[in-house]
Design an enzyme around this catalytic site. Sequence first.
Site, mmCIF file in Angstrom:
data_model
loop_
_atom_site.group_PDB
_atom_site.id
_atom_site.type_symbol
_atom_site.label_atom_id
_atom_site.label_comp_id
_atom_site.label_asym_id
_atom_site.label_seq_id
_atom_site.Cartn_x
_atom_site.Cartn_y
_atom_site.Cartn_z
ATOM 1 N N ASP A 149 0.980 -1.222 0.053
ATOM 2 C CA ASP A 149 -0.002 -0.013 0.091
ATOM 3 C C ASP A 149 0.787 1.243 0.230
ATOM 4 O OD1 ASP A 149 -2.262 -1.710 0.135
ATOM 5 O OD2 ASP A 149 -2.196 -1.575 2.291
ATOM 6 N N GLY A 166 1.562 3.186 -2.647
ATOM 7 C CA GLY A 166 1.208 4.087 -3.371
ATOM 8 C C GLY A 166 1.573 3.568 -4.984
ATOM 9 N N LYS A 167 1.748 2.137 -5.021
ATOM 10 C CA LYS A 167 2.498 1.666 -6.226
ATOM 11 C C LYS A 167 1.483 2.129 -7.544
ATOM 12 C CE LYS A 167 2.298 -2.171 -4.474
ATOM 13 N NZ LYS A 167 1.968 -1.787 -2.915
ATOM 14 N N GLY A 168 0.030 1.747 -7.181
ATOM 15 C CA GLY A 168 -0.768 1.990 -8.521
ATOM 16 C C GLY A 168 -0.831 3.548 -8.827
ATOM 17 N N LYS A 169 -0.602 4.485 -8.064
ATOM 18 C CA LYS A 169 -0.649 5.924 -8.628
ATOM 19 C C LYS A 169 0.397 6.055 -9.394
ATOM 20 C CE LYS A 169 0.579 10.394 -7.061
ATOM 21 N NZ LYS A 169 0.681 11.605 -6.472
ATOM 22 N N ASN A 177 -5.279 -10.165 -3.873
ATOM 23 C CA ASN A 177 -4.998 -9.386 -2.411
ATOM 24 C C ASN A 177 -4.520 -7.904 -2.344
ATOM 25 O OD1 ASN A 177 -2.629 -10.615 -3.936
ATOM 26 N ND2 ASN A 177 -1.781 -11.255 -2.070
ATOM 27 N N GLY A 183 -4.679 -4.089 -3.830
ATOM 28 C CA GLY A 183 -5.745 -3.112 -4.102
ATOM 29 C C GLY A 183 -4.543 -1.987 -4.469
ATOM 30 N N HIS A 184 -4.675 -1.525 -5.823
ATOM 31 C CA HIS A 184 -4.108 -0.378 -6.469
ATOM 32 C C HIS A 184 -4.691 0.555 -6.667
ATOM 33 C CE1 HIS A 184 -0.288 -3.186 -7.342
ATOM 34 N NE2 HIS A 184 -0.449 -3.260 -6.048
ATOM 35 N N ARG A 237 2.407 -28.528 -7.587
ATOM 36 C CA ARG A 237 2.346 -29.017 -8.808
ATOM 37 C C ARG A 237 0.658 -29.700 -9.122
ATOM 38 N NH1 ARG A 237 7.555 -31.983 -8.338
ATOM 39 N NH2 ARG A 237 6.655 -32.152 -6.528
ATOM 40 N N GLN A 271 1.945 -5.944 -3.404
ATOM 41 C CA GLN A 271 2.418 -5.988 -1.898
ATOM 42 C C GLN A 271 3.769 -5.347 -1.600
ATOM 43 O OE1 GLN A 271 1.473 -9.486 -3.462
ATOM 44 N NE2 GLN A 271 -0.541 -8.505 -2.852
ATOM 45 N N ARG A 314 -5.396 0.290 8.739
ATOM 46 C CA ARG A 314 -3.931 -0.189 8.644
ATOM 47 C C ARG A 314 -3.126 0.384 9.813
ATOM 48 N NH1 ARG A 314 -3.662 2.862 2.997
ATOM 49 N NH2 ARG A 314 -4.615 1.048 1.562
HETATM 50 P P1 GDP Z 1 -0.757 0.224 -3.483
HETATM 51 O O1 GDP Z 1 -1.501 -1.071 -3.108
HETATM 52 O O2 GDP Z 1 0.852 0.683 -3.324
HETATM 53 O O3 GDP Z 1 -1.078 0.640 -4.980
HETATM 54 O O4 GDP Z 1 -1.255 1.514 -2.491
HETATM 55 P P2 GDP Z 1 -2.895 1.705 -2.084
HETATM 56 O O5 GDP Z 1 -3.655 2.182 -3.282
HETATM 57 O O6 GDP Z 1 -3.406 0.425 -1.540
HETATM 58 O O7 GDP Z 1 -2.755 2.821 -1.168
HETATM 59 C C1 GDP Z 1 -2.405 4.070 -1.201
HETATM 60 C C2 GDP Z 1 -3.553 4.839 -0.829
HETATM 61 O O8 GDP Z 1 -2.707 6.169 -0.664
HETATM 62 C C3 GDP Z 1 -4.457 5.225 -1.664
HETATM 63 O O9 GDP Z 1 -5.712 5.639 -1.372
HETATM 64 C C4 GDP Z 1 -3.817 6.135 -2.759
HETATM 65 O O10 GDP Z 1 -4.882 6.920 -3.425
HETATM 66 C C5 GDP Z 1 -3.277 7.156 -1.594
HETATM 67 N N1 GDP Z 1 -2.205 8.035 -2.071
HETATM 68 C C6 GDP Z 1 -1.046 7.793 -2.788
HETATM 69 N N2 GDP Z 1 -0.250 8.677 -2.881
HETATM 70 C C7 GDP Z 1 -0.734 9.464 -2.047
HETATM 71 C C8 GDP Z 1 0.001 10.945 -1.687
HETATM 72 O O11 GDP Z 1 1.079 11.242 -1.917
HETATM 73 N N3 GDP Z 1 -0.749 11.349 -0.643
HETATM 74 C C9 GDP Z 1 -1.962 10.981 0.028
HETATM 75 N N4 GDP Z 1 -2.288 11.715 0.783
HETATM 76 N N5 GDP Z 1 -2.475 9.743 -0.529
HETATM 77 C C10 GDP Z 1 -1.661 9.255 -1.230
HETATM 78 P P1 IMO Z 2 -1.016 -4.344 -2.352
HETATM 79 O O1 IMO Z 2 -0.418 -4.781 -3.853
HETATM 80 C C1 IMO Z 2 -1.031 -4.729 1.970
HETATM 81 C C2 IMO Z 2 -0.975 -8.904 3.579
HETATM 82 C C3 IMO Z 2 -2.251 -9.164 4.394
HETATM 83 C C4 IMO Z 2 -1.658 -10.103 5.224
HETATM 84 C C5 IMO Z 2 -0.454 -10.717 4.577
HETATM 85 C C6 IMO Z 2 -0.804 -12.138 3.790
HETATM 86 O O2 IMO Z 2 -2.178 -3.428 -2.441
HETATM 87 O O3 IMO Z 2 0.207 -3.294 -1.601
HETATM 88 P P2 IMO Z 2 -2.570 -13.004 1.478
HETATM 89 O O4 IMO Z 2 -3.998 -12.573 1.430
HETATM 90 O O5 IMO Z 2 -1.618 -12.292 0.526
HETATM 91 O O6 IMO Z 2 -2.216 -14.256 1.954
HETATM 92 O O7 IMO Z 2 -2.161 -11.913 2.940
HETATM 93 O O8 IMO Z 2 -0.020 -9.823 3.350
HETATM 94 N N1 IMO Z 2 -1.229 -8.095 2.323
HETATM 95 C C7 IMO Z 2 -1.241 -6.872 1.846
HETATM 96 N N2 IMO Z 2 -1.043 -5.860 2.629
HETATM 97 N N3 IMO Z 2 -0.920 -4.460 0.575
HETATM 98 C C8 IMO Z 2 -1.164 -5.479 -0.160
HETATM 99 O O9 IMO Z 2 -1.253 -5.523 -1.403
HETATM 100 C C9 IMO Z 2 -1.280 -6.757 0.534
HETATM 101 N N4 IMO Z 2 -1.453 -7.954 0.107
HETATM 102 C C10 IMO Z 2 -1.309 -8.959 1.064
HETATM 103 O O10 IMO Z 2 -2.938 -8.010 4.915
HETATM 104 O O11 IMO Z 2 -0.998 -9.392 6.239
HETATM 105 MG MG MG Z 3 -2.811 -1.525 -1.665
#
Ligand code: GDP
Ligand code: IMO
Ligand code: MG
Length: 428
Positions: A13, A15-18, A38, A40-41, A143, A223, A304
Amino acid sequence: MAVDVLLGLQWGDEGKGKIVDVLTQNYDIIARFQGGPNAGHTLEFEGYKHVLHTIPSGVFHPNSKNIIGNGVVIDPVIFKKEIDNLLAHDVKVDEVLQISRKAHLILPSHRLLDAASEAAKGKNKIGSTLKGIGPTYMDKTGRNGLRVGDIELPDFKERYDALVAKHIQILNHFEGFEYNLAEIEGTWFAAIDFLRERTLIDSEHLIHQALRNGKTILAEGAQGSLLDLDFGSYPFVTSSTTTCAGSCTGLGIAPNKIRKVFGIFKAYCTRVGSGPFPTELFDENGAMLAKKGHEFGATTGRPRRCGWIDLPALKYVIDINGVTDLIMMKSDVLSGMKTIKVCTSYNYKGTEIDYLPYRIDEKLLSPVYTELSGWEEDITTLENFDEAPQNLKNYVAYLQKELGVPITVVSVGPDRKQTINLEKEAAV
Ligand code: GDP
Ligand code: IMO
Ligand code: MG
């Protein structure tokens, strides 16, 4: 011609998606290499917020192709929902998305096995996303797994039945675990029919061809490195290789084709699910980070856990991944903090160490902090880093000096536009 890799350096989490969305204009292909729903970007632009789980974050750019690589695990039901959402936003997803035949399928019974295993672990549960990730990768390494390409075979249903029969045997060992498989199978098979109509490819060949033709590829991690199966906080990790090596096995890319490795981190740190988190905060600072950063999981909605940045952990994963460029996210969330703490080493069984030991649980280890002055200003409209508050400049300069890798991007808000490229500027 070259592959760049973008991955998270903490517990996900970051901020990879952004950032993938921001960088997509520079690449011909965006490819996911591991994980599954698992992940969420989140991407925000033009007033919309999109959350992608399986589909690469380049999908909003019509000029780039997106590949779901062989290292990914796909739940067809979630995949179909993602596509339907994109189509509702007029994204021509079928024109830009291709799926590896070697990617593994998450079956409804994998999700049940995930739930049963977590329930049986009780207070020691991993806190998984319950998407069936662990059991699906177990079947892959065992396998026994079913792959996307199998859905084109005439005996797919028999293969499915054989695997499910194995799963039922295992499920029967979990006392008191109740389930109704038939109830969820219908939707799954409908989604399999939907998947069969998408563009299924032998992705490694396409990638090799693209590289031969001088195309550029961005490999999108899911992740974070501290959730890596080998190098993360085992057993509180996910079941795939989230580090740079995963891009080689998850796409069929040779290591010598990798050029840049973008490592993304939050200006602080978060974790969702169970497991050790040395710099976790339980005070008003932690509550402030959670509130201001809207720290709720994009996949599960769970809160979180929040804490300070951890330099020994970052140095460790920078080495493992060969990070060439650092990207600092959510800097705006720190605005208003009088003091920012940075963990520089650990107290480990009474001795000060500056590396990540075998076990990082709180009984053995406590963080040693240094303090930097914070800044008051709202930076969400900042466009030019020269105009940044001096203490933010100091923070960035301090981190890049300690980490030994340049910070090339600073993110100041969730929107695509709230992204400052330091390479273009005199910066710090
Ligand atoms: P990812 O899984 O790495 O793609 O990240 P997530 O989307 O799960 O979580 C990142 C969260 O932070 C999302 O709600 C984004 O919209 C938000 N986000 C990303 N960059 C920034 C930033 O620079 N500032 C703030 N306030 N939010 C951000
Ligand atoms: P993104 O790509 C944050 C965490 C789960 C749990 C552990 C194992 O959005 O950054 P799993 O379902 O993979 O077997 O869970 O890993 N987890 C994440 N935490 N961001 C994620 O993905 C995650 N994907 C899995 O919360 O602790
Ligand atoms: Mg995420």
